[in-house]
Write a protein that holds these residues in place. Structure first.
Motif, PDB file in Angstrom:
ATOM      1  N   CYS A   1       8.851  -1.788 -16.053  1.00 38.55           N
ATOM      2  CA  CYS A   1       8.755  -3.150 -15.516  1.00 38.55           C
ATOM      3  C   CYS A   1      10.108  -3.853 -15.507  1.00 38.55           C
ATOM      4  N   THR A   2      11.179  -3.104 -15.463  1.00 34.27           N
ATOM      5  CA  THR A   2      12.522  -3.715 -15.509  1.00 34.27           C
ATOM      6  C   THR A   2      12.801  -4.553 -14.270  1.00 34.27           C
ATOM      7  N   ALA A   3      12.119  -4.263 -13.169  1.00 34.65           N
ATOM      8  CA  ALA A   3      12.357  -5.015 -11.934  1.00 34.65           C
ATOM      9  C   ALA A   3      11.510  -6.284 -11.862  1.00 34.65           C
ATOM     10  N   GLY A   4      10.731  -6.558 -12.896  1.00 37.48           N
ATOM     11  CA  GLY A   4       9.916  -7.765 -12.908  1.00 37.48           C
ATOM     12  C   GLY A   4       8.485  -7.470 -12.520  1.00 37.48           C
ATOM     13  N   ALA A   5       7.806  -8.499 -12.032  1.00 38.17           N
ATOM     14  CA  ALA A   5       6.398  -8.351 -11.682  1.00 38.17           C
ATOM     15  C   ALA A   5       6.218  -7.344 -10.561  1.00 38.17           C
ATOM     16  N   ALA A   6       5.049  -6.703 -10.553  1.00 35.55           N
ATOM     17  CA  ALA A   6       4.755  -5.700  -9.529  1.00 35.55           C
ATOM     18  C   ALA A   6       4.763  -6.340  -8.147  1.00 35.55           C
ATOM     19  N   THR A   7       5.374  -5.654  -7.194  1.00 34.46           N
ATOM     20  CA  THR A   7       5.446  -6.155  -5.817  1.00 34.46           C
ATOM     21  C   THR A   7       4.165  -5.810  -5.068  1.00 34.46           C
ATOM     22  N   ASP A   8       4.015  -6.441  -3.894  1.00 34.46           N
ATOM     23  CA  ASP A   8       2.845  -6.142  -3.064  1.00 34.46           C
ATOM     24  C   ASP A   8       2.841  -4.677  -2.649  1.00 34.46           C
ATOM     25  N   GLU A   9       4.044  -4.128  -2.394  1.00 30.92           N
ATOM     26  CA  GLU A   9       4.120  -2.719  -1.998  1.00 30.92           C
ATOM     27  C   GLU A   9       3.640  -1.809  -3.139  1.00 30.92           C
ATOM     28  N   GLN A  10       4.017  -2.128  -4.367  1.00 29.73           N
ATOM     29  CA  GLN A  10       3.585  -1.321  -5.505  1.00 29.73           C
ATOM     30  C   GLN A  10       2.070  -1.431  -5.715  1.00 29.73           C
ATOM     31  N   ILE A  11       1.513  -2.620  -5.528  1.00 32.09           N
ATOM     32  CA  ILE A  11       0.064  -2.800  -5.657  1.00 32.09           C
ATOM     33  C   ILE A  11      -0.660  -1.984  -4.594  1.00 32.09           C
ATOM     34  N   GLN A  12      -0.156  -2.028  -3.368  1.00 30.88           N
ATOM     35  CA  GLN A  12      -0.780  -1.262  -2.293  1.00 30.88           C
ATOM     36  C   GLN A  12      -0.656   0.235  -2.533  1.00 30.88           C
ATOM     37  N   ALA A  13       0.449   0.660  -3.146  1.00 33.41           N
ATOM     38  CA  ALA A  13       0.631   2.083  -3.440  1.00 33.41           C
ATOM     39  C   ALA A  13      -0.381   2.563  -4.482  1.00 33.41           C
ATOM     40  N   VAL A  14      -0.627   1.719  -5.486  1.00 33.51           N
ATOM     41  CA  VAL A  14      -1.630   2.079  -6.496  1.00 33.51           C
ATOM     42  C   VAL A  14      -3.004   2.188  -5.848  1.00 33.51           C
ATOM     43  N   GLU A  15      -3.349   1.204  -4.987  1.00 30.65           N
ATOM     44  CA  GLU A  15      -4.655   1.237  -4.338  1.00 30.65           C
ATOM     45  C   GLU A  15      -4.811   2.457  -3.446  1.00 30.65           C
ATOM     46  N   ALA A  16      -3.735   2.794  -2.713  1.00 26.28           N
ATOM     47  CA  ALA A  16      -3.785   3.959  -1.833  1.00 26.28           C
ATOM     48  C   ALA A  16      -3.959   5.250  -2.625  1.00 26.28           C
ATOM     49  N   LYS A  17      -3.296   5.322  -3.771  1.00 25.94           N
ATOM     50  CA  LYS A  17      -3.419   6.529  -4.599  1.00 25.94           C
ATOM     51  C   LYS A  17      -4.826   6.669  -5.171  1.00 25.94           C
ATOM     52  N   LEU A  18      -5.417   5.538  -5.562  1.00 25.32           N
ATOM     53  CA  LEU A  18      -6.789   5.575  -6.071  1.00 25.32           C
ATOM     54  C   LEU A  18      -7.770   6.043  -4.998  1.00 25.32           C
ATOM     55  N   GLU A  19      -7.479   5.688  -3.734  1.00 19.91           N
ATOM     56  CA  GLU A  19      -8.373   6.057  -2.637  1.00 19.91           C
ATOM     57  C   GLU A  19      -8.003   7.381  -1.999  1.00 19.91           C
ATOM     58  N   SER A  20      -7.028   8.058  -2.566  1.00 20.41           N
ATOM     59  CA  SER A  20      -6.592   9.346  -2.012  1.00 20.41           C
ATOM     60  C   SER A  20      -7.653  10.421  -2.245  1.00 20.41           C
ATOM     61  N   PRO A  21      -7.631  11.504  -1.453  1.00 20.42           N
ATOM     62  CA  PRO A  21      -8.619  12.584  -1.625  1.00 20.42           C
ATOM     63  C   PRO A  21      -8.585  13.227  -3.015  1.00 20.42           C
TER      64      PRO A  21
END
Length: 304
Positions: free
Chosen positions: A72-92
């Motif tokens: 978390c050195t770059a601060g709060a999670a960005t929208d891109e990082q949140i979307q990446a987590v969601e996409a990974k959760l929905e991955s096959p």
């Protein structure tokens, strides 16, 4: 076989050895009470584990403005990082393991904190300092390691927590308590078996003249042994009945009457239906052990 005579001899032996019979009853009562308690504790552990496994989730905490984790050195999670987590959760690769995904924003998480602690206690934080969270419910909660490994150490993610792991210390403590109860019960059952054998030998010795007469008139060993075995079984069954009543009373007044109203975080407790399963087991253990112990003791005495 003359059953009336056999029962008469058995009750006569019980009257002659009243003090030893009382000892057998008490030892059997205590030992089988521990056996019943251990069985109920194991049932309770199984019930709680099934309940919490069905509801346990994996929490993916995203970085907030005050997070100190290395990711978390770059601060709060960005929208891109949140979307990446969601996409990974929905991955096959991961979606077949997941039953439900819920995203909680930092504002929603802060409001939950306020509801839990009150405004005064939560006022030292701001919504930006509370982590947004993905709540992931799995088809099989035991496969949470796959989610943890997929996101642990990723940028923008502060922590991945499996709720089921938080309950492992509780289950372990209850299991240890069960083992202790089983150990005490085993020692007490051994004492009961030895006491029954001693009681039968003393009863046989006190009636050695009668046994000699029965042998002279042609009585079979089975006819001679049966009253002594009945003595042991009768005394042990009294102890087993008392243990069963103690188990039923413990569930009725201890669990349903006390714990259910005072331990709110546990919503599934063993009840009278589980106790009704334990009672026949206690009666069977008491009767079988007594019959085996008494039978072995009288056979050895008759051969001596």
């Amino acid at each position: 076989m003359r059953f009336g005579l056999i029962w008469s001899e058995a009750f006569s032996g019980l009257r002659r050895n009243a003090s030893m019979v009382i000892s057998v009853v008490l030892v059997t009562f205590v030992s089988l009470t521990f056996v019943g308690a251990a069985m109920l504790m194991q049932m309770q552990i199984g019930t709680m584990r099934a309940f919490w496994q069905d509801r346990a989730q994996v929490q993916i905490y995203l970085c907030a403005s005050g997070s100190t984790a290395a990711t978390c050195t770059a601060g709060a999670a960005t929208d891109e990082q949140i979307q990446a987590v969601e996409a990974k959760l929905e991955s096959p690769a991961l979606s077949p393991l997941i039953k439900e995904i819920r995203f909680q924003t930092s504002e929603e998480a802060y409001q939950d904190l306020v509801d839990l602690l009150g405004e005064d206690e939560a006022s030292f934080l701001t919504p930006e300092q509370v982590s947004a969270t993905f709540w992931v419910r799995l088809v099989d909660p035991t496969e949470a390691d796959a989610i943890v490994e997929a996101f642990a150490g990723a940028e923008g993610i502060e922590e991945v927590r499996d709720q089921l792991e938080l309950l492992d210390p509780l289950f372990s403590a209850l299991t240890v308590a069960t083992y202790i109860a089983v150990g005490i019960a085993a020692l007490m059952l051994i004492a009961a078996v030895l006491l029954i054998a001693t009681t039968i030998r003393l009863s046989a010795f006190a009636r050695r003249r009668e046994i000699g007469i029965m042998r002279l008139v042609g009585a079979s060993n089975r006819f001679i042994q049966t009253p002594f075995i009945l003595e042991g079984v009768f005394a042990a069954l009294i102890g087993a009945i008392l243990a069963s009543l103690a188990v039923l009373a413990g569930v009725r007044f201890g669990v349903e009457g006390y714990l259910q109203s005072r331990v709110a975080f546990v919503t599934t407790w063993v009840g009278m239906s589980e106790a009704a399963v334990v009672v026949p087991v206690l009666l069977a253990i008491g009767g079988v052990l007594a019959a085996l112990s008494a039978g072995f003791a009288i056979r050895r005495w008759l051969r001596a």
